[in-house]
Enzyme design. Structure first.
Site, PDB file in Angstrom:
ATOM      1  N   CYS A 149       0.812  -1.220   0.000  1.00 38.31           N
ATOM      2  CA  CYS A 149       0.000   0.000   0.000  1.00 38.31           C
ATOM      3  C   CYS A 149       0.845   1.269   0.000  1.00 38.31           C
ATOM      4  O   CYS A 149       0.630   2.179  -0.818  1.00 38.31           O
ATOM      5  CB  CYS A 149      -0.989  -0.010   1.159  1.00 38.31           C
ATOM      6  SG  CYS A 149      -0.261   0.109   2.818  1.00 38.31           S
ATOM      7  N   HIS A 196      -2.697   1.312   6.809  1.00 36.08           N
ATOM      8  CA  HIS A 196      -3.060   1.213   5.392  1.00 36.08           C
ATOM      9  C   HIS A 196      -3.265   2.607   4.817  1.00 36.08           C
ATOM     10  O   HIS A 196      -3.766   3.505   5.494  1.00 36.08           O
ATOM     11  CB  HIS A 196      -4.335   0.389   5.209  1.00 36.08           C
ATOM     12  CG  HIS A 196      -4.622   0.056   3.772  1.00 36.08           C
ATOM     13  ND1 HIS A 196      -3.799  -0.763   3.024  1.00 36.08           N
ATOM     14  CD2 HIS A 196      -5.625   0.444   2.937  1.00 36.08           C
ATOM     15  CE1 HIS A 196      -4.296  -0.881   1.794  1.00 36.08           C
ATOM     16  NE2 HIS A 196      -5.397  -0.148   1.720  1.00 36.08           N
ATOM     17  N   HIS A 208      -5.722   1.999  -4.281  1.00 36.35           N
ATOM     18  CA  HIS A 208      -4.811   1.430  -3.289  1.00 36.35           C
ATOM     19  C   HIS A 208      -4.351   0.043  -3.714  1.00 36.35           C
ATOM     20  O   HIS A 208      -4.900  -0.558  -4.641  1.00 36.35           O
ATOM     21  CB  HIS A 208      -5.481   1.366  -1.913  1.00 36.35           C
ATOM     22  CG  HIS A 208      -6.603   0.361  -1.812  1.00 36.35           C
ATOM     23  ND1 HIS A 208      -6.930  -0.286  -0.648  1.00 36.35           N
ATOM     24  CD2 HIS A 208      -7.505  -0.098  -2.738  1.00 36.35           C
ATOM     25  CE1 HIS A 208      -7.960  -1.089  -0.835  1.00 36.35           C
ATOM     26  NE2 HIS A 208      -8.319  -0.999  -2.088  1.00 36.35           N
TER      27      HIS A 208
END
Length: 234
Positions: A149, A196, A208
């Site tokens: 990520c 994240h 993402h």
């Protein structure tokens, strides 16, 4: 970089006009809410508009945009937990007060240089990120063939705008000014805790690298997986 690509171009049909001192909203206020006499005009960027939100606190964009220069009647005014002022236009339609002026105030006629530059950089980052769609998630990878990520966000900012935001979520969360989810703009980093991160695209969407076994993709913000905050780098 095409400045117009970041925003939703509005049609003439979306514009509302002010006749005398009475303004008509696109949707009539709910019957149980008494309309106020205050009228405001959208003051953003000529030819473009501001997003309408479903709520002033923890809401999401509705997909509707109000054109620069158009006028609306305010039903009520509230402040969110961050101290931002919001206007209720009726039927769960909210806009941020900072993008408006009073009805008798002239709206801006041109975008500022600073706004134009920030917009161009944000769009360049988005463009690079979108080019990675379909590439696999690999923990610790930062491109160009695979990403985790924060590897994706680091790569997009570096290649798109020459900006070093750090390699991990722990460094990227300090890469700019923290904003609430309701304040997100295209090009902002969007975080879930400190574990994240993705890049906000606008219209309630983000890009993402999700997790092992999945590929870089575009997703929609939902209550099931709701972000914690955003970070504005530009």
């Amino acid at each position: 970089m095409n400045f117009k690509s970041k925003f939703v171009k509005l049609t003439a049909a979306a514009a509302l006009t002010l006749t005398g001192v009475a303004a008509t909203n696109s949707v009539k206020p709910a019957a149980h809410v008494q309309a106020a006499s205050q009228v405001v005009k959208v003051n953003y960027v000529p030819g473009y508009g501001i997003a309408v939100w479903s709520n002033y606190e923890g809401g999401h964009t509705t997909g509707q945009y109000l054109q620069h220069g158009s006028s609306y009647k305010v039903i009520k005014t509230v402040k969110d937990s961050q101290g931002n002022t919001w206007y209720d236009l009726g039927l769960n339609q909210w806009i941020m007060a900072k993008y408006t002026v009073s009805a008798n105030t002239a709206v801006s006629q041109a975008a500022s240089t600073a706004t134009t530059n920030a917009t161009s950089q944000a769009q360049a980052v988005i463009n690079i990120a979108k080019q990675q769609i379909g590439k696999p998630y690999v923990w610790g990878a930062a491109g160009p063939s695979s990403f985790d990520c924060s590897g994706l966000t680091s790569y997009a900012f570096s290649k798109g705008a020459g900006k070093n935001i750090g390699r991990t979520t722990y460094t990227q969360l300090n890469a700019g000014k923290r904003v609430s989810v309701s304040q997100l703009q295209p090009g902002d980093l969007v975080f879930w805790g400190n574990y994240h991160v993705g890049i906000y695209l606008g219209n309630n969407q983000y890009i993402h690298a999700p997790q092992p076994g999945q590929n870089v993709t575009v997703a929609s913000i939902s209550s099931y997986f709701y972000p914690s905050y955003g970070v504005r780098v530009f």
